[in-house]
Design a protein around this motif. Structure first.
Motif, PDB file in Angstrom:
ATOM      1  N   GLY A  21       4.382   5.333  -5.423  1.00  0.00           N
ATOM      2  CA  GLY A  21       4.807   5.486  -6.268  1.00  0.00           C
ATOM      3  C   GLY A  21       4.741   4.412  -7.653  1.00  0.00           C
ATOM      4  O   GLY A  21       5.075   4.667  -8.537  1.00  0.00           O
ATOM      5  N   MET A  22       4.769   3.495  -6.811  1.00  0.00           N
ATOM      6  CA  MET A  22       5.521   2.367  -7.597  1.00  0.00           C
ATOM      7  C   MET A  22       4.399   1.856  -8.115  1.00  0.00           C
ATOM      8  O   MET A  22       3.050   2.012  -8.101  1.00  0.00           O
ATOM      9  CB  MET A  22       5.843   1.622  -6.387  1.00  0.00           C
ATOM     10  CG  MET A  22       7.133   1.688  -5.700  1.00  0.00           C
ATOM     11  SD  MET A  22       8.566   1.231  -6.983  1.00  0.00           S
ATOM     12  CE  MET A  22      10.033   1.484  -5.598  1.00  0.00           C
ATOM     13  N   TRP A  54      -4.302  -3.630  -8.263  1.00  0.00           N
ATOM     14  CA  TRP A  54      -4.765  -4.510  -6.897  1.00  0.00           C
ATOM     15  C   TRP A  54      -4.941  -3.652  -5.878  1.00  0.00           C
ATOM     16  O   TRP A  54      -5.707  -2.465  -6.405  1.00  0.00           O
ATOM     17  CB  TRP A  54      -2.816  -3.653  -6.370  1.00  0.00           C
ATOM     18  CG  TRP A  54      -2.551  -4.460  -5.261  1.00  0.00           C
ATOM     19  CD1 TRP A  54      -2.620  -5.996  -4.277  1.00  0.00           C
ATOM     20  CD2 TRP A  54      -2.251  -3.896  -3.881  1.00  0.00           C
ATOM     21  NE1 TRP A  54      -1.641  -5.675  -3.461  1.00  0.00           N
ATOM     22  CE2 TRP A  54      -1.982  -4.796  -2.819  1.00  0.00           C
ATOM     23  CE3 TRP A  54      -2.290  -2.207  -3.221  1.00  0.00           C
ATOM     24  CZ2 TRP A  54      -2.091  -4.357  -1.899  1.00  0.00           C
ATOM     25  CZ3 TRP A  54      -2.480  -2.423  -1.991  1.00  0.00           C
ATOM     26  CH2 TRP A  54      -1.843  -3.121  -0.918  1.00  0.00           C
ATOM     27  N   THR A  55      -6.454  -4.140  -5.615  1.00  0.00           N
ATOM     28  CA  THR A  55      -7.009  -3.773  -4.850  1.00  0.00           C
ATOM     29  C   THR A  55      -6.899  -3.958  -2.945  1.00  0.00           C
ATOM     30  O   THR A  55      -6.258  -5.596  -2.766  1.00  0.00           O
ATOM     31  CB  THR A  55      -8.431  -4.675  -4.676  1.00  0.00           C
ATOM     32  OG1 THR A  55      -8.808  -6.164  -5.058  1.00  0.00           O
ATOM     33  CG2 THR A  55      -8.674  -3.868  -6.195  1.00  0.00           C
ATOM     34  N   ILE A  56      -7.362  -3.502  -2.407  1.00  0.00           N
ATOM     35  CA  ILE A  56      -6.100  -3.431  -0.977  1.00  0.00           C
ATOM     36  C   ILE A  56      -6.648  -4.972  -0.613  1.00  0.00           C
ATOM     37  O   ILE A  56      -8.451  -5.205  -0.096  1.00  0.00           O
ATOM     38  CB  ILE A  56      -6.215  -3.563   0.048  1.00  0.00           C
ATOM     39  CG1 ILE A  56      -5.274  -1.593  -0.221  1.00  0.00           C
ATOM     40  CG2 ILE A  56      -6.393  -3.208   1.308  1.00  0.00           C
ATOM     41  CD1 ILE A  56      -5.450  -0.165   0.291  1.00  0.00           C
ATOM     42  N   PRO A  57      -6.507  -6.347   0.146  1.00  0.00           N
ATOM     43  CA  PRO A  57      -6.852  -7.716   0.654  1.00  0.00           C
ATOM     44  C   PRO A  57      -7.916  -7.253   1.909  1.00  0.00           C
ATOM     45  O   PRO A  57      -7.241  -6.126   2.702  1.00  0.00           O
ATOM     46  CB  PRO A  57      -6.178  -8.569   1.073  1.00  0.00           C
ATOM     47  CG  PRO A  57      -4.624  -8.002   0.060  1.00  0.00           C
ATOM     48  CD  PRO A  57      -5.255  -6.423   0.181  1.00  0.00           C
ATOM     49  N   ARG A  97       0.563  -1.352   0.103  1.00  0.00           N
ATOM     50  CA  ARG A  97      -0.050  -0.535   0.463  1.00  0.00           C
ATOM     51  C   ARG A  97       0.888   1.047   0.196  1.00  0.00           C
ATOM     52  O   ARG A  97       1.217   2.274  -0.661  1.00  0.00           O
ATOM     53  CB  ARG A  97      -0.901  -0.100   1.561  1.00  0.00           C
ATOM     54  CG  ARG A  97      -2.107   0.924   1.321  1.00  0.00           C
ATOM     55  CD  ARG A  97      -2.083   1.505   2.598  1.00  0.00           C
ATOM     56  NE  ARG A  97      -2.952   0.552   3.254  1.00  0.00           N
ATOM     57  CZ  ARG A  97      -4.186   0.636   3.672  1.00  0.00           C
ATOM     58  NH1 ARG A  97      -4.549   1.691   3.954  1.00  0.00           N
ATOM     59  NH2 ARG A  97      -5.045  -0.299   4.498  1.00  0.00           N
ATOM     60  N   PHE A  98       2.300   1.295   1.027  1.00  0.00           N
ATOM     61  CA  PHE A  98       3.102   2.448   0.792  1.00  0.00           C
ATOM     62  C   PHE A  98       3.496   2.089  -0.414  1.00  0.00           C
ATOM     63  O   PHE A  98       3.403   3.601  -0.969  1.00  0.00           O
ATOM     64  CB  PHE A  98       4.221   2.250   2.121  1.00  0.00           C
ATOM     65  CG  PHE A  98       5.181   2.804   2.377  1.00  0.00           C
ATOM     66  CD1 PHE A  98       4.893   4.112   2.528  1.00  0.00           C
ATOM     67  CD2 PHE A  98       6.016   2.801   2.001  1.00  0.00           C
ATOM     68  CE1 PHE A  98       5.754   5.679   2.556  1.00  0.00           C
ATOM     69  CE2 PHE A  98       7.098   3.496   1.490  1.00  0.00           C
ATOM     70  CZ  PHE A  98       7.145   4.736   2.336  1.00  0.00           C
ATOM     71  N   LEU A  99       4.341   0.946  -0.621  1.00  0.00           N
ATOM     72  CA  LEU A  99       5.220   1.895  -2.477  1.00  0.00           C
ATOM     73  C   LEU A  99       3.580   1.677  -3.133  1.00  0.00           C
ATOM     74  O   LEU A  99       4.643   3.118  -4.802  1.00  0.00           O
ATOM     75  CB  LEU A  99       5.644   0.626  -2.377  1.00  0.00           C
ATOM     76  CG  LEU A  99       7.518  -0.257  -1.443  1.00  0.00           C
ATOM     77  CD1 LEU A  99       7.655  -1.415  -2.170  1.00  0.00           C
ATOM     78  CD2 LEU A  99       7.587   0.960  -0.812  1.00  0.00           C
ATOM     79  N   PHE A 100       2.954   1.965  -3.268  1.00  0.00           N
ATOM     80  CA  PHE A 100       2.448   1.949  -4.712  1.00  0.00           C
ATOM     81  C   PHE A 100       1.322   3.115  -4.715  1.00  0.00           C
ATOM     82  O   PHE A 100       1.486   4.212  -5.291  1.00  0.00           O
ATOM     83  CB  PHE A 100       1.010   0.746  -4.180  1.00  0.00           C
ATOM     84  CG  PHE A 100       1.364  -0.360  -5.352  1.00  0.00           C
ATOM     85  CD1 PHE A 100       1.628  -0.458  -6.891  1.00  0.00           C
ATOM     86  CD2 PHE A 100       0.550  -1.232  -4.619  1.00  0.00           C
ATOM     87  CE1 PHE A 100       1.848  -1.260  -7.291  1.00  0.00           C
ATOM     88  CE2 PHE A 100       0.824  -2.874  -5.723  1.00  0.00           C
ATOM     89  CZ  PHE A 100       1.010  -2.983  -6.880  1.00  0.00           C
TER      90      PHE A 100
END
Ligand SMILES: CC(C)(COP(=O)(O)OP(=O)(O)OC[C@H]1O[C@@H](n2cnc3c(N)ncnc32)[C@H](O)[C@@H]1OP(=O)(O)O)[C@@H](O)C(=O)NCCC(=O)NCCS
Length: 186
Positions: A129-130, A182-185, A122-125
């Protein structure tokens, strides 16, 4: 990509924070001295807490670089460090990171690493901005694959004899997630 570095992250049960050299005893006792934990890792077991400390001194010096993402995993219920999670490779050209992690055996099976990995993704995406976050594991280490699946990574393929770890040369399973999908699980 924003080079935010290893900032503290919080999950339901965990704090992810920077290591300090004072974590050496925990690192040694909880995971770095255990051949079951390092079985599928690329580094040998540490021979003493001093060996752990020497590595942590190096890591602490690297935190000034905002491109370093290396967290100590600490349960909220006890102040000791029980494992680590890090971006082991970064490719700034394509905003891609590869994640590696390990956890002390006493803490396996509680879904703690999927929780930590989800927070890191979550932080990196969304903050750093990954665009792509990947991880790979030895085909003989499917429990690591389960962590990746639970955090929402998809199977991409198996690279034959593409890795080496403490078991020798191995086939590597690659899994990854893209920010767009990606959706947060839960
Ligand atoms: C892989 C690892 C990080 C899993 O972390 P975790 O917090 O235990 O993850 P989970 O609780 O989600 O369990 C994942 C899988 O491990 C297996 N597992 C769970 N508890 C276990 C235990 N006590 N002993 C052995 N395997 C166990 C299960 O297959 C589980 O999958 P499931 O939930 O579908 O049953 C941890 O086992 C570890 O640190 N292993 C050593 C280091 C390593 O291999 N790192 C990855 C290198 S690619």
């Amino acid at each position: 990509m924003q080079k935010l570095g290893t900032v503290t992250l919080e999950t339901k049960r965990l704090i992810l924070r920077r290591f300090t050299p004072d974590d050496a005893e925990d690192m040694y006792q909880n995971w770095a001295s255990d051949p079951e934990v390092t079985r599928f890792l690329t580094w040998p077991c540490h021979s003493s807490p001093e060996a752990s400390r020497a590595i942590l001194v190096e890591w602490a010096a690297q935190y000034a670089d905002g491109g370093v993402f290396q967290w100590a995993i600490v349960p909220k219920v006890s102040p000791q460090v029980i494992g680590s999670i890090a971006a082991v490779k970064l490719d700034e050209e394509i905003c891609s990171a590869e994640i590696g992690y390990c956890l002390g055996k006493a803490y396996w099976g509680q879904g703690l690493m999927p929780e930590a990995l989800t927070a890191v993704m979550r932080f990196l995406f969304f903050d750093v901005g990954m665009n792509r976050i990947a991880a790979c594991h030895d085909v003989n280490n499917p429990k690591s694959g389960r962590v990746m699946e639970k955090a929402g990574m998809k199977y991409e393929g198996t690279l034959r004899q593409a890795g080496r770890n403490n078991q020798g040369i191995c086939d590597l399973v690659v899994r990854a997630a893209l920010r767009s999908e990606w959706t947060i699980p839960e």
